[in-house]
Design an enzyme around this catalytic site. Structure first.
Site, PDB file in Angstrom:
ATOM      1  CG  ASN A  87     -39.430  19.911  93.580  1.00 30.33           C
ATOM      2  OD1 ASN A  87     -40.195  20.548  94.297  1.00 30.33           O
ATOM      3  ND2 ASN A  87     -38.815  18.812  93.979  1.00 30.33           N
ATOM      4  CG  HIS A 100     -39.750  14.413  88.337  1.00 31.18           C
ATOM      5  ND1 HIS A 100     -38.803  15.148  87.660  1.00 31.18           N
ATOM      6  CD2 HIS A 100     -39.491  14.593  89.660  1.00 31.18           C
ATOM      7  CE1 HIS A 100     -38.003  15.750  88.527  1.00 31.18           C
ATOM      8  NE2 HIS A 100     -38.406  15.439  89.761  1.00 31.18           N
TER       9      HIS A 100
END
Ligand code: DGP
Length: 114
Positions: A87, A100
């Site tokens: 995201n 991440h």
């Protein structure tokens, strides 16, 4: 970075369930799993998100992606498949400002992305 949750996790200052570590990346189980296997894979270097990526990190990002596949294989996800999600920013609901990858698997997921 001092004030970053995932930097602290990678440095061992905040406990996590580590699944993989090398000199460049760190992986641990998500605290709020969205699938039977839900692992977060981060670069140890603080990068706030995809918008902050520069060419300087090309080798690191290639390693990050390849390591995601290695971890998925180790977790036994290769045969049935898995999803890698990342995201970026407000509309994607990024909640931790340290780049991440989510590695998700262990069940049949919906055909939609979210
Ligand atoms: P995102 O919404 O894409 O920024 O994902 C952040 C993820 O981080 C979310 O799935 C929950 C997870 N998370 C947040 N805080 C912690 C924590 O302290 N430990 C672990 N293991 N995961 C965390």
């Amino acid at each position: 970075m001092d004030d970053c949750l995932f930097c602290k996790i990678a440095e061992g200052k905040i406990p996590s369930t580590k699944v993989y570590e090398d000199e460049m990346v760190f992986a641990f189980r998500d605290i709020n799993p969205q699938a039977p296997v839900h692992i977060l894979l981060i670069p140890k270097k603080h990068i706030s998100g995809w918008s902050a990526v520069t060419g300087e990190s090309d080798a690191l990002l290639a390693h990050l992606m390849r390591t995601a596949a290695v971890i998925a294989e180790r977790e036994g996800l290769q045969e049935d498949g898995y999803r890698i999600v990342s995201n970026c920013g407000k509309n994607a609901c990024q909640s931790v400002m340290h780049l991440h990858l989510h590695i998700l698997g262990g069940e049949l997921m919906s055909g939609k992305m979210a």
